[in-house]
Design an enzyme around this catalytic site. Sequence first.
Site, PDB file in Angstrom:
ATOM      1  N   GLU A 126     -56.874 -81.945  -3.830  1.00  0.00           N
ATOM      2  CA  GLU A 126     -55.862 -81.394  -3.741  1.00  0.00           C
ATOM      3  C   GLU A 126     -54.974 -81.635  -2.499  1.00  0.00           C
ATOM      4  O   GLU A 126     -55.139 -81.389  -1.935  1.00  0.00           O
ATOM      5  CB  GLU A 126     -57.067 -79.649  -4.019  1.00  0.00           C
ATOM      6  N   ASP A 158     -51.818 -79.005  -1.730  1.00  0.00           N
ATOM      7  CA  ASP A 158     -50.807 -78.387  -2.251  1.00  0.00           C
ATOM      8  C   ASP A 158     -49.232 -78.069  -1.395  1.00  0.00           C
ATOM      9  O   ASP A 158     -49.105 -78.134  -0.367  1.00  0.00           O
ATOM     10  CB  ASP A 158     -51.350 -76.621  -2.178  1.00  0.00           C
ATOM     11  N   GLU A 184     -46.745 -74.470  -1.828  1.00  0.00           N
ATOM     12  CA  GLU A 184     -47.162 -72.837  -2.672  1.00  0.00           C
ATOM     13  C   GLU A 184     -45.585 -72.781  -1.696  1.00  0.00           C
ATOM     14  O   GLU A 184     -45.613 -72.676  -0.908  1.00  0.00           O
ATOM     15  CB  GLU A 184     -48.345 -72.916  -2.042  1.00  0.00           C
ATOM     16  N   HIS A 216     -46.559 -73.404   1.708  1.00  0.00           N
ATOM     17  CA  HIS A 216     -47.316 -73.605   2.125  1.00  0.00           C
ATOM     18  C   HIS A 216     -47.636 -74.403   2.103  1.00  0.00           C
ATOM     19  O   HIS A 216     -48.025 -74.823   1.255  1.00  0.00           O
ATOM     20  CB  HIS A 216     -48.404 -71.604   2.094  1.00  0.00           C
ATOM     21  N   THR A 217     -48.526 -75.237   2.528  1.00  0.00           N
ATOM     22  CA  THR A 217     -49.156 -77.131   2.746  1.00  0.00           C
ATOM     23  C   THR A 217     -50.153 -77.009   2.993  1.00  0.00           C
ATOM     24  O   THR A 217     -51.180 -76.005   3.606  1.00  0.00           O
ATOM     25  CB  THR A 217     -48.188 -77.849   3.162  1.00  0.00           C
ATOM     26  N   ASN A 218     -51.447 -77.116   2.322  1.00  0.00           N
ATOM     27  CA  ASN A 218     -52.546 -77.982   2.764  1.00  0.00           C
ATOM     28  C   ASN A 218     -53.185 -79.122   2.039  1.00  0.00           C
ATOM     29  O   ASN A 218     -52.035 -79.684   0.403  1.00  0.00           O
ATOM     30  CB  ASN A 218     -53.783 -76.911   2.017  1.00  0.00           C
ATOM     31  N   GLU A 265     -54.377 -76.520   6.817  1.00  0.00           N
ATOM     32  CA  GLU A 265     -52.293 -76.476   6.681  1.00  0.00           C
ATOM     33  C   GLU A 265     -51.746 -75.698   7.691  1.00  0.00           C
ATOM     34  O   GLU A 265     -52.009 -76.104   8.441  1.00  0.00           O
ATOM     35  CB  GLU A 265     -52.710 -73.709   6.031  1.00  0.00           C
ATOM     36  N   TRP A 307     -53.338 -61.220   0.561  1.00  0.00           N
ATOM     37  CA  TRP A 307     -53.193 -62.074   1.306  1.00  0.00           C
ATOM     38  C   TRP A 307     -51.872 -62.634   1.912  1.00  0.00           C
ATOM     39  O   TRP A 307     -51.106 -62.947   2.992  1.00  0.00           O
ATOM     40  CB  TRP A 307     -53.873 -62.895   1.716  1.00  0.00           C
ATOM     41  N   GLY A 344     -49.610 -61.450   5.832  1.00  0.00           N
ATOM     42  CA  GLY A 344     -51.050 -60.680   6.372  1.00  0.00           C
ATOM     43  C   GLY A 344     -51.269 -59.673   4.799  1.00  0.00           C
ATOM     44  O   GLY A 344     -52.431 -59.459   5.375  1.00  0.00           O
ATOM     45  N   ARG A 354     -58.690 -71.071  16.110  1.00  0.00           N
ATOM     46  CA  ARG A 354     -59.357 -71.283  14.802  1.00  0.00           C
ATOM     47  C   ARG A 354     -60.703 -71.966  15.478  1.00  0.00           C
ATOM     48  O   ARG A 354     -61.650 -71.777  14.572  1.00  0.00           O
ATOM     49  CB  ARG A 354     -58.444 -71.057  13.749  1.00  0.00           C
TER      50      ARG A 354
END
Length: 291
Positions: A102, A104, A106, A119-121, A131, A196, A200, A273
């Site tokens: 995928e 993305d 968004e 937003h990319t992924n 992300e 979300w 946030g 993270r």
Amino acid sequence: MSKVCTIIAVALSCLVVVALAVPPLNFNNDVTMYFGNHLGQVQDNGNTMALNLDQQTGSGFNTKNEYIFGRFDMQLKLMKGFSAGTVTTFYLTSPIGQAHDEVDFEFLGNATFQPFTVHTNVFSEGKGNREQQFHLWFDPTAEFHTYTILWNSQRIIWMVDNIPIRVFENQESIGVPFPKTKPQRIFCSLWEASAWATQGGNVKVDWSRAPFTAHYKNFVVDACVITNGASSCANNKNKQPWQTYTLDADAKAKLENVQKKNMIYNYCTDTKRFAQGLPPECKPAQEHPSA
Ligand SMILES: *[C@@H]1O[C@H](CO)[C@@H](O)[C@H](O)[C@H]1NC(C)=O
């Protein structure tokens, strides 16, 4: 060269450009709605699609064709004013399930006068968590702008008005899977994700402002179509520019500038993270910090 020759030469080169330009897909014939069918409105003889979101449902369409590698250009105008809780998408995906691929783009809505987040992924072999997010350098609700996914065997590039904002290099050589064997379709959708999407999840959709509308137009696909497992590019002698596209110095400078000024999140620098260590594809970026 005489004036006449110049005029003929210019006319000929115009003809060549016209002949090479790929016409946009037609939203009446080349895509199909996959949810909220009644909320997708084809306009402008098939050149524009308006997707709507109301309190009952969002809406979305996908290409009928499947592709492995291509350049996908979409002009998109996002909704004006309060758009918090909404997500507008333009992405490639193979069928969701085991080990899907995928790519993305968004657009996360926001409160009035607050910026959308881009937003990319990228998922390869079912693994995402890659992300990067940006704020745009213009108001994406004022006019149409062009958003591009360029996907060849060496890299995936996200572009905004032809300015690269992100590159995902093929790093199979260090064991990072790269999307290249699974046919993907373009999907576009408008849906609600109040939980979300905005600040946030703190700012929710405001249904008193529904329906929300996103406009898609001039959807140009220059890509390898997969039919019964065979690629339409298999016998092409001349490669299209996107098939061998690599960033030149000018494109690299633009990319660095956007990443410095407009990037608001990068998984490759999120050491909290990834406390056990950053993903392997992040390493080259670490070795050559742009700042
Ligand atoms: C919304 O606006 C806030 C404040 O400017 C910003 O931090 C945030 O990135 C914007 N986007 C989203 C999706 O919350």
